[in-house]
Motif scaffolding. Structure first.
Motif, mmCIF file in Angstrom:
data_model
loop_
_atom_site.group_PDB
_atom_site.id
_atom_site.type_symbol
_atom_site.label_atom_id
_atom_site.label_comp_id
_atom_site.label_asym_id
_atom_site.label_seq_id
_atom_site.Cartn_x
_atom_site.Cartn_y
_atom_site.Cartn_z
ATOM 1 N N ALA A 43 0.917 -1.130 0.092
ATOM 2 C CA ALA A 43 -0.134 -0.159 -0.052
ATOM 3 C C ALA A 43 0.847 1.052 0.056
ATOM 4 O O ALA A 43 0.575 2.127 -0.761
ATOM 5 C CB ALA A 43 -0.906 -0.022 1.227
ATOM 6 N N TYR A 44 1.939 1.321 0.732
ATOM 7 C CA TYR A 44 3.115 2.435 0.888
ATOM 8 C C TYR A 44 3.456 2.569 -0.528
ATOM 9 O O TYR A 44 3.441 3.587 -1.339
ATOM 10 C CB TYR A 44 3.994 2.027 1.734
ATOM 11 C CG TYR A 44 4.960 3.368 1.860
ATOM 12 C CD1 TYR A 44 4.647 4.558 2.570
ATOM 13 C CD2 TYR A 44 6.176 3.221 1.264
ATOM 14 C CE1 TYR A 44 5.463 5.524 2.442
ATOM 15 C CE2 TYR A 44 7.260 4.069 1.354
ATOM 16 C CZ TYR A 44 6.862 5.216 1.990
ATOM 17 O OH TYR A 44 7.889 6.289 1.998
ATOM 18 N N ARG A 45 3.906 1.531 -1.254
ATOM 19 C CA ARG A 45 4.540 1.327 -2.748
ATOM 20 C C ARG A 45 3.697 1.972 -3.684
ATOM 21 O O ARG A 45 4.025 2.770 -4.390
ATOM 22 C CB ARG A 45 5.155 0.080 -3.004
ATOM 23 C CG ARG A 45 5.956 0.042 -4.188
ATOM 24 C CD ARG A 45 7.230 0.894 -4.224
ATOM 25 N NE ARG A 45 7.786 0.643 -5.361
ATOM 26 C CZ ARG A 45 7.830 1.415 -6.454
ATOM 27 N NH1 ARG A 45 6.898 2.512 -6.213
ATOM 28 N NH2 ARG A 45 8.691 1.180 -7.404
ATOM 29 N N LEU A 46 2.062 1.666 -3.435
ATOM 30 C CA LEU A 46 1.202 2.044 -4.484
ATOM 31 C C LEU A 46 0.720 3.556 -4.089
ATOM 32 O O LEU A 46 -0.304 3.707 -4.624
ATOM 33 C CB LEU A 46 0.352 0.970 -4.565
ATOM 34 C CG LEU A 46 0.579 -0.333 -5.199
ATOM 35 C CD1 LEU A 46 -0.367 -1.177 -5.066
ATOM 36 C CD2 LEU A 46 1.292 -0.065 -6.417
ATOM 37 N N ASP A 47 1.389 4.057 -2.945
ATOM 38 C CA ASP A 47 0.639 5.451 -2.621
ATOM 39 C C ASP A 47 -0.717 5.421 -2.143
ATOM 40 O O ASP A 47 -1.517 6.043 -2.787
ATOM 41 C CB ASP A 47 0.961 6.369 -3.670
ATOM 42 C CG ASP A 47 0.863 8.025 -3.378
ATOM 43 O OD1 ASP A 47 0.819 8.116 -1.834
ATOM 44 O OD2 ASP A 47 0.747 9.041 -3.763
ATOM 45 N N LEU A 49 -1.925 4.999 0.928
ATOM 46 C CA LEU A 49 -2.347 5.225 2.479
ATOM 47 C C LEU A 49 -2.730 6.515 2.766
ATOM 48 O O LEU A 49 -2.424 7.019 3.909
ATOM 49 C CB LEU A 49 -0.773 4.940 3.240
ATOM 50 C CG LEU A 49 -0.361 3.453 3.180
ATOM 51 C CD1 LEU A 49 0.824 3.183 3.923
ATOM 52 C CD2 LEU A 49 -1.508 2.518 3.919
ATOM 53 N N GLY A 50 -2.931 7.301 1.758
ATOM 54 C CA GLY A 50 -3.651 8.799 1.962
ATOM 55 C C GLY A 50 -2.445 9.872 2.123
ATOM 56 O O GLY A 50 -1.340 9.607 1.520
ATOM 57 N N ALA A 51 -3.001 10.927 2.563
ATOM 58 C CA ALA A 51 -1.881 12.112 2.326
ATOM 59 C C ALA A 51 -0.955 11.874 3.385
ATOM 60 O O ALA A 51 0.247 12.522 3.082
ATOM 61 C CB ALA A 51 -2.822 13.345 2.650
ATOM 62 N N LYS A 52 -0.955 11.410 4.558
ATOM 63 C CA LYS A 52 0.237 11.142 5.469
ATOM 64 C C LYS A 52 0.345 9.530 5.737
ATOM 65 O O LYS A 52 0.050 8.755 6.686
ATOM 66 C CB LYS A 52 -0.323 11.771 6.797
ATOM 67 C CG LYS A 52 -0.540 13.083 6.853
ATOM 68 C CD LYS A 52 -0.663 13.462 8.105
ATOM 69 C CE LYS A 52 -0.968 15.180 8.142
ATOM 70 N NZ LYS A 52 -1.093 15.628 9.615
ATOM 71 N N PRO A 53 1.154 8.846 4.411
ATOM 72 C CA PRO A 53 1.371 7.654 4.653
ATOM 73 C C PRO A 53 2.175 7.206 5.909
ATOM 74 O O PRO A 53 2.073 5.988 6.247
ATOM 75 C CB PRO A 53 2.190 7.328 3.272
ATOM 76 C CG PRO A 53 2.490 8.638 3.126
ATOM 77 C CD PRO A 53 1.922 9.572 3.529
ATOM 78 N N ILE A 54 3.107 7.927 6.247
ATOM 79 C CA ILE A 54 3.825 7.455 7.477
ATOM 80 C C ILE A 54 2.930 7.479 8.651
ATOM 81 O O ILE A 54 3.076 6.283 9.479
ATOM 82 C CB ILE A 54 5.117 8.312 7.704
ATOM 83 C CG1 ILE A 54 6.046 8.283 6.552
ATOM 84 C CG2 ILE A 54 5.876 7.849 8.656
ATOM 85 C CD1 ILE A 54 6.608 6.891 6.187
ATOM 86 N N THR A 55 2.209 8.403 8.906
ATOM 87 C CA THR A 55 1.235 8.421 9.952
ATOM 88 C C THR A 55 0.253 7.056 9.756
ATOM 89 O O THR A 55 -0.064 6.626 10.888
ATOM 90 C CB THR A 55 0.491 9.656 10.068
ATOM 91 O OG1 THR A 55 1.258 10.841 10.025
ATOM 92 C CG2 THR A 55 -0.755 9.771 11.092
#
Length: 309
Positions: A43-47, A49-55
């Motif tokens: 999900a992180y690789r495919l962007d 996770l929303g506007a704040k992926p790290i959060t």
């Protein structure tokens, strides 16, 4: 020639049993343990996770740490009630998984703080919910590092005393979960309700209360009621919402189903497991009685018969 097996460290293969054979149970649990991490990485690789992926990753890894902690605490009830002895083989794997997701949770928080460790330390020291979470993490690391066979041998009776801290760690993790969630505590309430259910079963074991379907049904009902009360108390203390309104929401099925009902649903699986097991036990029948063997005469030349342990 150099024996590489004597030089290179052994690669962990958690899907094998102690005899080195493939365990389908351990393989299934291992895949279940890594599945959330693989999903989050994709999900992180495919962007996605929303506007704040790290959060989003911070919250997700913390939530999965709590879930796997509850899974590990469910091993003993599952083993006893379902009479499934083999399930004990995956408890250590689940414990290591809890530690791994918790460490990832803190690491991602450090990344979110641009890896400025002084800021990370100051935030942990100044924010109560971070302090509580960090203490829980230290406890999980201690349990994870002492989960090896060598540690069990070296610590002896102290190993059991140390690993009983898992209950305190679970409470700290749940408090951290509540405080971090702030407004919507639906998921923390559900997790806390499951913890109450699992601890209620341990109270039954501690006082040797009968584990019959009716008593397990009563346990499920009490856990559901305690979950509803916990939710009402939290909202009343944190946001001033009258407890009567929160309790009444449990009887309103036009919206989302409240956590108390989900805890009750999970709790009902315990008497169902007991009901399934009891007919099997009756079908097996009592163990055949054997006639006592005649007492052998002692040979004065040989050693005397040892007493029965």
């Amino acid at each position: 020639m150099i024996d590489r097996s004597a030089v290179l460290p052994a690669i962990p293969r958690p899907w094998l049993d102690r005899a080195g054979r493939l365990s389908w149970l351990k393989l299934a649990v291992f895949l279940a343990c890594i599945a959330p991490a693989l999903y989050l990485a994709a999900a992180y690789r495919l962007d996605a996770l929303g506007a704040k992926p790290i959060t989003a990753l911070i919250h997700a890894t913390g939530e999965w740490a709590v879930r796997f902690l509850l899974f590990s605490l469910a091993i003993s009830p599952l083993r006893r009630i379902a009479d499934w002895a083999k399930v004990i083989a995956v408890r250590r794997m689940l414990g290591i998984t809890v530690m791994a997701y918790a460490v990832a949770h803190l690491t991602l928080y450090a990344v979110d703080q641009n890896l400025i460790l002084t800021k990370v330390v100051s935030e942990i020291a100044l924010r109560l919910y971070l302090t509580i979470g960090f203490v829980a993490l230290i406890g999980l690391i201690a349990l994870g590092l002492t989960s090896t066979d060598a540690a069990i041998r070296n610590l002896g009776p102290n190993w059991n005393r140390l690993h009983r801290l898992v209950y305190t760690i679970a409470v700290l993790a749940l408090v951290h979960y509540f405080l971090q969630s702030k407004i919507d505590v639906t998921d923390p309430v559900f997790s806390a309700g499951l913890f109450l259910l699992l601890m209620g079963w341990r109270v039954m074991r501690r006082f040797k209360w009968p584990e019959r379907p009716w008593s397990l049904l009563l346990l499920a009902i009490l856990a559901g009621l305690a979950t509803a009360g916990l939710e009402a108390a939290w909202y009343g203390l944190a946001s001033g919402v009258p407890a009567s309104l929160v309790l009444a929401a449990n009887l309103d099925f036009s919206g989302p189903i409240r956590p108390a009902w989900w805890v009750l649903a999970v709790g009902l699986s315990l008497p169902l497991l007991a009901l399934v097991r009891r007919p099997k036990a009756r079908a097996a029948g009592p163990a055949p009685t054997r006639r006592p063997a005649a007492t052998p005469r002692r040979d004065p030349v040989r050693e005397p018969l040892s007493p029965r342990a």
